[in-house]
Design a protein around this motif. Structure first.
Motif, PDB file in Angstrom:
ATOM      1  N   LYS A 193       0.846  -1.195   0.000  1.00  0.00           N
ATOM      2  CA  LYS A 193       0.000   0.000   0.000  1.00  0.00           C
ATOM      3  C   LYS A 193       0.886   1.251   0.000  1.00  0.00           C
ATOM      4  O   LYS A 193       1.876   1.325   0.722  1.00  0.00           O
ATOM      5  N   ARG A 248      -7.377  -3.997  -0.814  1.00  0.00           N
ATOM      6  CA  ARG A 248      -6.707  -5.282  -0.922  1.00  0.00           C
ATOM      7  C   ARG A 248      -7.552  -6.325  -1.651  1.00  0.00           C
ATOM      8  O   ARG A 248      -7.023  -7.338  -2.121  1.00  0.00           O
ATOM      9  N   TYR A 279      -3.170   0.376  -3.807  1.00  0.00           N
ATOM     10  CA  TYR A 279      -2.521  -0.911  -3.552  1.00  0.00           C
ATOM     11  C   TYR A 279      -1.985  -1.438  -4.878  1.00  0.00           C
ATOM     12  O   TYR A 279      -2.578  -1.222  -5.938  1.00  0.00           O
TER      13      TYR A 279
END
Length: 637
Positions: A3, A37, A65
């Motif tokens: 991230k 995610r 991400y």
């Protein structure tokens, strides 16, 4: 996944609102990035999937991400999709090599613009080409992003090629390398002292310009034993160049007999805002009448460090043509002639400031030398070898052997404004159509202007003389001399008239003497003086006759020699011979004197009017001479 979240800024640290961040791999392909995610993709306003994240409109924050890999770059784009700053290289490498999994907090990223390996490796910045990795953008509206390397290369510097600004080592090779790498461009010389040998500053390529930071702090110093020219067209014997420039430099010739700037075979060049120092001046050396030895105090730089054998030596009690015979010690040198007195300044002059020369007889035209100053030069501002149509604007020569020097065969040289002060000769000219406008000559030791053989049609407009013993030296060497305005001798001979007017000098003596009262004659003379004057030293008075309307045909002139005798000579300009010249039906001049109706009234050797600083007794004596001439019928009542 990794991230990334950060506030986007440009290189100045300004927050970028609504800008885009994206990742590209080592092939240039854009890498997929996600909102979370779970793999949610970013979309644009139309719902299309995009591979960039947009910074918040209020905070500038961006986060996304992605899967880190080596060779990845982080790019920041403006809303139009153009790069807003250089890409941050090695971005993905840091995450892989340092095994940074999961969330990377902002506190772990210290400075996007400097030393984080995640963005730029400091070793890369220090290496050749490192400046190309740093962006630069001007502050004005519409400025385009560039890298620092391109910006710096706009103006090359001699320091880029290893020049020594301390002057401790010779920087000639560095200057030549800078020139060779940037033919026809401007080359910058930062503050400092640079020791150079002749030929270091080339002008071979058209458009070459050598520019310093300031003539007070950027110093070009001649190497020991230098001869020739430091700045020159080294190809002058084979071809010419043009549009070159030399600006904001001080040339210290260090006493050497060399040339600072030689414009041989250079056209349309500009030498601007430069200063020049040649030899040295000594205000109160120890000299003795009848001795050739000069002794200096040695204090405050009052030594022989800038004195060289062969330099011209001049001063109020130094005979003309004297040179330095030998340098005997740090505080003593010997001249080639004995001084005639003591307690007066002595000047040792060497080198040339700027020379315009045409060795091919076809170049060195229309050059401009402006706002320059020279001191202790043998010949300061020079035009020779058919170097025509060159101009000197607002230049000054102080304590030089020759302030301005125009050689025979050179035409249309212009000297505008400026001054020559304390020189042995302010201007020497043997050229054609040398024109001086508004030039000040002061305290010349031999003469303000010396005319060399072959001088043709020189002109002086609104020129000023002060405390010089002689204004015009050897004017018989010139033809068509014209002088009007200012305090110079007024010379305005009117052709094709039976009553030509010759304006004599109002004052040609120096120091405390005062000019006699002006006396204007009426018409009816075959030749007359509009203003009477007292004279000393060489040329005193000239009469011109037109002989049927042909100007400059005959001349008779008188001068006072060093034994206080008046010498009268008769000269025919057109034939170049001395002999009898009839000034009127009754007055004639012969080699042995002045004759009136066949009777000698003035001999070749007559006592001169006695010197007197006050001027008053001379005025009375002059009136007696005028009365005697009138009684003889030489002049009308």
């Amino acid at each position: 996944m990794n991230k990334y979240y950060e506030t986007l800024t440009n290189l100045r640290g300004d927050v970028l609102f609504g800008y885009r961040a994206q990742i590209v791999d080592d092939t240039g392909a854009v890498v997929d990035i996600y909102q979370d995610r779970s793999g949610t993709r970013f979309t644009d306003g139309a719902g299309n999937i995009v591979n960039y994240a947009t910074s918040d409109e209020d905070t500038g924050m961006v986060q996304f991400y992605w899967t880190a890999a080596t060779g990845q770059l982080l790019q920041v784009l403006d809303p139009g999709g153009d790069l807003a700053r250089p890409p941050i290289e090695g971005f993905g490498d840091n995450y892989v090599l340092n095994n940074l999994p999961g969330d990377i907090p902002q506190s772990a990223v210290t400075d996007l613009t400097t030393d984080l390996d995640a963005k730029e490796n400091s070793a890369d910045l220090a290496a050749s080409g490192g400046a190309g990795r740093v962006g630069w953008i001007d502050s004005g509206a519409g400025a385009a992003l560039r890298d620092v390397e391109a910006k710096l290369r706009e103006r090359p510097s001699v320091l880029d090629y290893g020049a020594d600004p301390t002057g401790a080592t010779d920087s000639t090779a560095a200057f030549v390398a800078a020139y060779d790498a940037h033919l026809g461009q401007e080359i910058f010389i930062p503050d400092g002292t640079y020791t150079l040998s002749p030929g270091a500053m080339k002008l071979n390529a058209a458009g070459t310009r050598w520019v310093g930071a300031s003539k007070s702090s950027t110093i070009i110093k001649a190497a020991s034993g230098a001869t020739g020219a430091i700045c020159q067209n080294t190809n002058s014997a084979f071809g010419s160049t043009a549009y070159c420039g030399v600006e904001k430099l001080h040339f210290d010739l260090n006493g050497e007999d060399c040339i600072a700037v030689d414009l041989a075979s250079v056209n349309n060049a500009v030498v601007r805002d430069c200063s020049f120092t040649g030899g040295a001046g000594f205000g109160s050396p120890t000299t003795t009448g009848g001795s050739a030895v000069v002794t200096l105090s040695g204090a405050g730089g009052n030594n022989t460090s800038r004195v060289r054998a062969g330099q011209s030596v001049f001063g109020p009690h130094i005979p003309a043509g004297t040179t330095v015979l030998s340098v005997d010690s740090a505080t003593q040198f010997t001249m080639s002639a004995n001084a005639t007195g003591a307690g007066q300044p002595v000047y040792c002059a060497g080198g040339i400031s700027v020379r315009c020369s045409a060795p091919l007889d076809a170049a060195s035209y229309t050059n401009s030398i402006m706002d320059c100053a020279a001191i202790y030069m043998k010949r300061s501002f020079v035009a020779e070898d058919a170097a025509n149509e060159n101009s000197f604007f607002n230049c000054e020569a102080i304590a030089c052997d020759f302030g301005f020097d125009v050689e025979n065969g050179v035409d249309t040289i212009g000297i505008t404004r400026g001054r020559a002060e304390g020189c042995r000769v302010g201007l020497r000219t043997g050229g054609r159509e040398t024109a001086c406008v508004g030039v000040r000559f002061e305290a010349s030791q031999a003469a303000d202007v010396e005319f060399a053989a072959g001088c043709t049609r020189p002109s002086f407009l609104s020129c000023h003389t002060a405390t010089s013993p002689v204004v015009f030296l050897n004017p018989a060497n010139s033809t068509g001399l014209y002088s009007r305005g200012g305090t110079f001798p007024q010379r305005d001979i009117e052709p094709n008239t039976s009553n030509p007017v010759l304006h004599a000098a109002r004052q040609t003596f120096a120091a405390a003497g005062s000019s006699p009262a002006s006396s204007t004659a009426s018409t009816g003379y075959s030749a007359y003086f509009q203003d009477f004057a007292l004279f000393r030293s060489q040329v005193a008075i000239e009469w011109e006759n037109y002989n049927g309307g042909s100007p400059d045909n005959r001349i008779v002139f008188a001068s006072a020699d060093t034994s206080d005798n008046i010498n009268i000579s008769a000269y025919r300009r057109k034939t170049g011979t001395y002999g009898n010249v009839n000034l009127s039906q009754r007055l004639s001049a012969r080699p042995d004197g002045l004759y009136y109706t066949g009777t000698k009234v003035l001999g070749a050797q007559q006592p001169a009017i006695a010197d007197d600083a006050s001027g008053a007794p001379n005025q009375a004596t002059l009136n007696e001479v005028i009365a005697a001439l009138r009684n003889h019928g030489i002049i009308a009542s």
